[in-house]
Write a protein that holds these residues in place. Sequence first.
Motif, PDB file in Angstrom:
ATOM      1  N   THR A   1     -25.608  12.797  51.217  1.00  0.00           N
ATOM      2  CA  THR A   1     -25.009  11.468  51.362  1.00  0.00           C
ATOM      3  C   THR A   1     -25.765  10.443  50.534  1.00  0.00           C
ATOM      4  N   ARG A   2     -27.071  10.481  50.592  1.00  0.00           N
ATOM      5  CA  ARG A   2     -27.873   9.512  49.843  1.00  0.00           C
ATOM      6  C   ARG A   2     -27.629   9.656  48.335  1.00  0.00           C
ATOM      7  N   ARG A   3     -27.612  10.880  47.839  1.00  0.00           N
ATOM      8  CA  ARG A   3     -27.402  11.105  46.404  1.00  0.00           C
ATOM      9  C   ARG A   3     -25.998  10.671  45.983  1.00  0.00           C
ATOM     10  N   THR A   4     -25.011  10.970  46.834  1.00  0.00           N
ATOM     11  CA  THR A   4     -23.637  10.592  46.498  1.00  0.00           C
ATOM     12  C   THR A   4     -23.513   9.084  46.343  1.00  0.00           C
ATOM     13  N   ILE A   5     -24.130   8.339  47.232  1.00  0.00           N
ATOM     14  CA  ILE A   5     -24.065   6.877  47.161  1.00  0.00           C
ATOM     15  C   ILE A   5     -24.853   6.357  45.967  1.00  0.00           C
ATOM     16  N   GLU A   6     -25.986   6.963  45.685  1.00  0.00           N
ATOM     17  CA  GLU A   6     -26.797   6.540  44.528  1.00  0.00           C
ATOM     18  C   GLU A   6     -26.066   6.746  43.209  1.00  0.00           C
ATOM     19  N   ARG A   7     -25.264   7.782  43.135  1.00  0.00           N
ATOM     20  CA  ARG A   7     -24.575   8.127  41.887  1.00  0.00           C
ATOM     21  C   ARG A   7     -23.229   7.429  41.735  1.00  0.00           C
ATOM     22  N   ALA A   8     -22.854   6.619  42.692  1.00  0.00           N
ATOM     23  CA  ALA A   8     -21.574   5.919  42.595  1.00  0.00           C
ATOM     24  C   ALA A   8     -21.539   5.021  41.362  1.00  0.00           C
ATOM     25  N   GLU A   9     -20.357   4.831  40.814  1.00  0.00           N
ATOM     26  CA  GLU A   9     -20.206   4.047  39.589  1.00  0.00           C
ATOM     27  C   GLU A   9     -20.313   2.552  39.834  1.00  0.00           C
ATOM     28  N   SER A  10     -20.129   2.134  41.079  1.00  0.00           N
ATOM     29  CA  SER A  10     -20.185   0.707  41.396  1.00  0.00           C
ATOM     30  C   SER A  10     -20.539   0.547  42.861  1.00  0.00           C
ATOM     31  N   ARG A  11     -20.887  -0.673  43.238  1.00  0.00           N
ATOM     32  CA  ARG A  11     -21.148  -0.943  44.651  1.00  0.00           C
ATOM     33  C   ARG A  11     -19.888  -0.743  45.486  1.00  0.00           C
ATOM     34  N   GLN A  12     -18.757  -1.115  44.903  1.00  0.00           N
ATOM     35  CA  GLN A  12     -17.497  -0.959  45.629  1.00  0.00           C
ATOM     36  C   GLN A  12     -17.259   0.508  45.975  1.00  0.00           C
ATOM     37  N   GLN A  13     -17.449   1.372  44.987  1.00  0.00           N
ATOM     38  CA  GLN A  13     -17.258   2.800  45.223  1.00  0.00           C
ATOM     39  C   GLN A  13     -18.309   3.337  46.185  1.00  0.00           C
ATOM     40  N   ALA A  14     -19.524   2.850  46.043  1.00  0.00           N
ATOM     41  CA  ALA A  14     -20.609   3.310  46.915  1.00  0.00           C
ATOM     42  C   ALA A  14     -20.328   2.961  48.371  1.00  0.00           C
ATOM     43  N   LEU A  15     -19.793   1.767  48.625  1.00  0.00           N
ATOM     44  CA  LEU A  15     -19.482   1.371  49.991  1.00  0.00           C
ATOM     45  C   LEU A  15     -18.380   2.247  50.566  1.00  0.00           C
TER      46      LEU A  15
END
Length: 524
Positions: A498-512
Amino acid sequence: MARDSQAALVALNRFGFGARGGASGDLINAASDPRGFVKAELARPNAVLLEAPGLQSTPQLGQAVFAYQDQVKQAREAAAKAGAPTEAPADQKPGPRRNLSLNAAATEIAGQMAEAKPTDNKPADNKPVDNTAKPDAMQPAAAPAAAKPAPQPLNVIQKTFRAEALARLQRATLVECGFTERLVVFWSNHFCISASKGELARIWAGAFEREAIRPHVLGRFADMLKAVEQHPAMLFFLDNQQSLGPDSRAGQNRKRGLNENLAREIMELHTLGVGGGYTQDDVTSLARIITGWTFAGRQGQLGAPGSFVFNVNAHQPGPQMLLGKTYEPTGLAQGEAALADIARHPSTANFIATKFVRHFVADDPPPALVARLRDVFIKTDGDLKALATALVDSDEAWKAPLTKMRSPYDFLIASGRLLARVPEDPGAYLNNLNLLGQPLWSPAGPNGFADTSAAWAAPEGIKLRLDIAAQMGARLGPNIDPLDLLEFAVADAASIETRRTIERAESRQQALALLLMSPEMQRR
């Protein structure tokens, strides 16, 4: 004292609605004493009650419905005399097409309704709405659209339903842990009615929960059972007001007899369960015993309109044999005695313990834990606070992996809590619950909504959740650091994936959006 983030996550997700955002400090508080954090709510029984300005009692709401129906009837008669076309009330005719997109639905959860147009985006209540997307701005210009008709004002039934829904949503969003609110949801689904039954069911849905469920969530099962089966909402939902004893005065004067709906569901769904040791003859006997259990109608001949009454003229006279015991003809007391005995039946204890563990721990309930809770139920005479305490005290409830899928209601409440957004209008929540297949207080049948992961993990349902999460991310993402939110709500209990997936998101919007769809947010 050492802090246990994993146990804190279990405390918040398995027993509650997840951590609240903002400055709540829920995860830190839970990590210090996970079991004590959960059980603290059990020490405040009055906190389960729900009182809010404008929420009325069942008899008051019944009188309001009867008055509204009289007004509609008079308007139709006047229109007919004048030769004008009649129009159905707003809640009885197909709703106008509304361009209620997922973007607009997510807006409410994000607390940004000021940016939306409420008259265009809010459904009148939790009825299905059209989700057709708005025309693309790049399409060729079309002919000017006709002016939209002014939106019809909400009637008393719709206003009441929305007010009750908002009070429930706000309580679930604001409460510290949410264990008692989860208990309310469990028992409300166990003793469910459906607001889709009709106008009385819709206006009474919230009052039913406030009056028959909440006062007894930390009390005795027998008291809740009696309150539920005598509530006008349940009597209306399962048609007991239509049930007449064949040998009663009313039964002999009319061409109607027993209606076994309520009796059957009491035994099959509310107490003993399938295979609980009863027969069809027992169902018929219980149906006879509770004839006369009804509510006063608009004329108020038996009591205040909308209130529970015992109509002796509809009650089947004579003794009745039920589950091997004879119940003497004592009128209303005959049925109350039968319910009290059924509530103490060993099959009821086993049925309730199994459902309780399935809801909170695992789809396949650990047999040892079920047996322990069954024994607690029997030894304490159905003390529901003792039952909840035994669950929290069990090691199984803390060691079992968080694999149960959150229901749509749990998911939406958990998201609102995490984002620290208190709903000011129920419209978007009601619409999203419809989209996700769990319309508020409106299950398809008397067995309530399913309580297993398989019911909510279908691909289409997951896609809809992702759409909602993406819209929330698009609206709120620029102002939120999802990694900070993950740390705040889950800390080191978050998985590496989960942590890696959020870190690798292309934007904050996608990460959220990815955070909202993570196992830490979707599983309990």
